[in-house]
Design a protein around this motif. Structure first.
Motif, PDB file in Angstrom:
ATOM      1  N   ASP A 206       0.787  -1.239   0.000  1.00 44.38           N
ATOM      2  CA  ASP A 206       0.000   0.000   0.000  1.00 44.38           C
ATOM      3  C   ASP A 206       0.815   1.284   0.000  1.00 44.38           C
ATOM      4  O   ASP A 206       0.268   2.373   0.192  1.00 44.38           O
ATOM      5  N   ASP A 207       2.133   1.206  -0.222  1.00 46.33           N
ATOM      6  CA  ASP A 207       2.948   2.415  -0.303  1.00 46.33           C
ATOM      7  C   ASP A 207       3.672   2.432  -1.647  1.00 46.33           C
ATOM      8  O   ASP A 207       4.811   2.004  -1.755  1.00 46.33           O
ATOM      9  N   HIS A 208       2.997   2.960  -2.659  1.00 49.29           N
ATOM     10  CA  HIS A 208       3.580   2.948  -3.998  1.00 49.29           C
ATOM     11  C   HIS A 208       4.625   4.041  -4.197  1.00 49.29           C
ATOM     12  O   HIS A 208       5.308   4.051  -5.226  1.00 49.29           O
ATOM     13  N   ASN A 209       4.790   4.933  -3.212  1.00 49.51           N
ATOM     14  CA  ASN A 209       5.911   5.872  -3.275  1.00 49.51           C
ATOM     15  C   ASN A 209       7.248   5.140  -3.237  1.00 49.51           C
ATOM     16  O   ASN A 209       8.263   5.677  -3.700  1.00 49.51           O
ATOM     17  N   LEU A 210       7.259   3.931  -2.696  1.00 50.99           N
ATOM     18  CA  LEU A 210       8.497   3.148  -2.652  1.00 50.99           C
ATOM     19  C   LEU A 210       8.982   2.778  -4.044  1.00 50.99           C
ATOM     20  O   LEU A 210      10.144   2.404  -4.221  1.00 50.99           O
ATOM     21  N   LEU A 211       8.105   2.878  -5.039  1.00 53.09           N
ATOM     22  CA  LEU A 211       8.522   2.602  -6.420  1.00 53.09           C
ATOM     23  C   LEU A 211       9.463   3.676  -6.947  1.00 53.09           C
ATOM     24  O   LEU A 211      10.184   3.452  -7.926  1.00 53.09           O
ATOM     25  N   LYS A 212       9.474   4.843  -6.306  1.00 52.07           N
ATOM     26  CA  LYS A 212      10.314   5.943  -6.793  1.00 52.07           C
ATOM     27  C   LYS A 212      11.795   5.570  -6.799  1.00 52.07           C
ATOM     28  O   LYS A 212      12.546   5.981  -7.686  1.00 52.07           O
ATOM     29  N   GLU A 213      12.202   4.773  -5.824  1.00 52.21           N
ATOM     30  CA  GLU A 213      13.611   4.346  -5.774  1.00 52.21           C
ATOM     31  C   GLU A 213      13.962   3.499  -6.989  1.00 52.21           C
ATOM     32  O   GLU A 213      15.083   3.551  -7.511  1.00 52.21           O
TER      33      GLU A 213
END
Length: 309
Positions: free
Chosen positions: A168-175
Motif C-alpha cells: 500500500d505504499d507505492h511511493n516506494l517505487l520511486k527508488e
C-alpha cells in the motif's frame, strides 16, 4: 528458429504470430492484466485467483477463465527440459506489471534457469514505439536475436517492484525509477503508474487529463472516435479498448455529447485549467495492486503520492 527455451508471451496475439512464422519452441501465454485491480504477492494461489476473478467479472463483466490461466502457469511446474526462459513483453505499463509478475512467479517456483527479455519499443527506422505483434517477421526475429539476459540485480528489481505494487505504499517505487537496470522502459512505466492517481489540482489523473485535452484540441465526433485518439496518444500505458472505454464513460461529467460531436463543457474547462478538484465527483474508488486510487493523490510539485484528506 529457437534454442530449447520456454517462451512466455504477453498475450494470444503474439503467441499466434510466433506460430504463424513457425517459430520453434514451447510457449506460455500470459492472459492476465495485472495493471488494474487488486493483486496478491503469491501468484497462482487460491487467493490470487479469487481476487482477480471477483475484480474482472465485476468491473468488466468478462469471464475469468481460471482453468485456462492455471493451465498456462502449469507449464512452469517442470522446466527440466529447458535451458532458458525467454520473456516477450512490451514497453508499456500494461506489459511491465505483467512482466514483473511473471518474473516473480518464476522465482516463487524456485526456477533457476537463465532469463532473457525481448522487449519491443523503439525500433530502428521507426518513428513510433512499436508493439511486438506490430513488427515485421524480420524485425521480430532481430529483437529475439538481440534479447537481453537478465542479471541478478534485474531479477531482484522486478521482484521488489512486484512486492511494492502488491502493498500500500507505492511511493516506494520511486527508488526503482532511478535504479539502473536492463529494463529500459521500467522507469517510464513506473512514472506513468504514479500519475494514474488523481492530481491534487484537478482530481484527474494524467491519462484522464490528456483525454480532455484531446477533446479540446481535436474535432471529436463520438466516443468511439475519442477512443481511437486515446489508443494512439496514450504513451506508456498500453491500455486496450475495454480500459479506455471505461475511462471515457467515467469522464462524461466533463463533456457534452451530441450525435455529431463531443465538446468540453464548463467542468471540462475548469479541470484542464486546474481551477477545481473533481475527485469527489468522479469515481476514484479503484484498486491498483495493493492500494486504492481513492486513498492517494499525485502531487506534481513534490513528485509523489500524498494521502487523500
Amino acid at each position: 528458429m529457437s534454442d530449447n527455451s520456454l517462451h512466455i508471451t504477453n498475450g494470444s496475439s503474439l503467441t499466434d504470430y510466433l506460430a504463424k512464422i513457425n517459430f520453434k519452441g514451447d510457449t506460455l501465454t500470459w492472459h492476465e492484466m495485472l495493471c488494474e485491480g487488486p493483486t496478491v504477492k503469491e501468484i497462482n494461489t487460491p487467493e490470487f485467483f479469487e481476487v482477480r476473478k471477483t475484480f474482472l467479472e465485476h468491473v468488466y463483466d468478462v469471464e475469468y477463465d481460471i482453468d485456462s490461466i492455471k493451465n498456462e502457469f502449469s507449464k512452469l511446474n517442470d522446466v527440466s527440459k529447458y535451458t532458458a526462459i525467454v520473456l516477450w513483453f512490451e514497453y508499456d505499463l500494461f506489459c511491465h506489471i505483467n512482466l514483473i509478475a511473471a518474473i516473480s512467479l518464476i522465482k516463487q517456483k524456485g526456477i533457476e534457469l537463465p532469463l532473457y527479455l525481448v522487449c519491443s519499443g523503439r525500433i530502428d527506422g521507426e518513428k513510433e514505439l512499436k508493439a511486438l505483434s506490430d513488427l515485421s517477421e524480420q524485425q521480430l526475429l532481430n529483437e529475439y536475436e538481440n534479447k537481453i539476459k537478465l542479471n541478478v540485480d534485474d531479477i531482484a528489481t522486478a521482484q521488489k517492484a512486484w512486492r511494492i505494487y502488491c502493498e500500500d505504499d507505492h511511493n516506494l517505487l520511486k527508488e526503482l525509477i532511478v535504479r539502473p537496470s536492463s529494463f529500459k522502459y521500467l522507469s517510464n512505466c513506473l512514472k506513468a503508474h504514479l500519475r494514474r492517481f488523481p492530481d491534487t489540482r484537478s482530481g484527474l489523473n494524467t491519462l484522464e487529463y490528456n483525454t480532455l485535452i484531446l477533446i479540446k484540441e481535436h474535432t471529436v465526433t463520438s466516443r468511439n472516435h475519442l477512443l481511437g485518439y486515446c489508443l494512439h496518444y496514450q504513451g506508456y500505458y498500453g491500455f486496450g479498448d475495454l480500459q479506455l472505454e471505461r475511462m471515457i464513460s467515467r469522464l462524461e461529467l466533463f463533456y457534452d455529447e451530441t450525435e455529431e460531436t463531443l465538446t468540453l463543457n464548463r467542468n471540462g474547462h475548469l479541470a484542464i485549467e486546474h481551477q477545481k478538484n473533481f475527485s469527489k465527483q468522479i469515481d476514484v474508488n479503484f484498486q491498483f495492486g495493493g492500494v486504492n486510487k481513492a486513498d492517494f493523490q499525485y502531487d506534481k510539485k513534490e513528485n509523489k503520492l500524498i494521502p487523500t484528506i
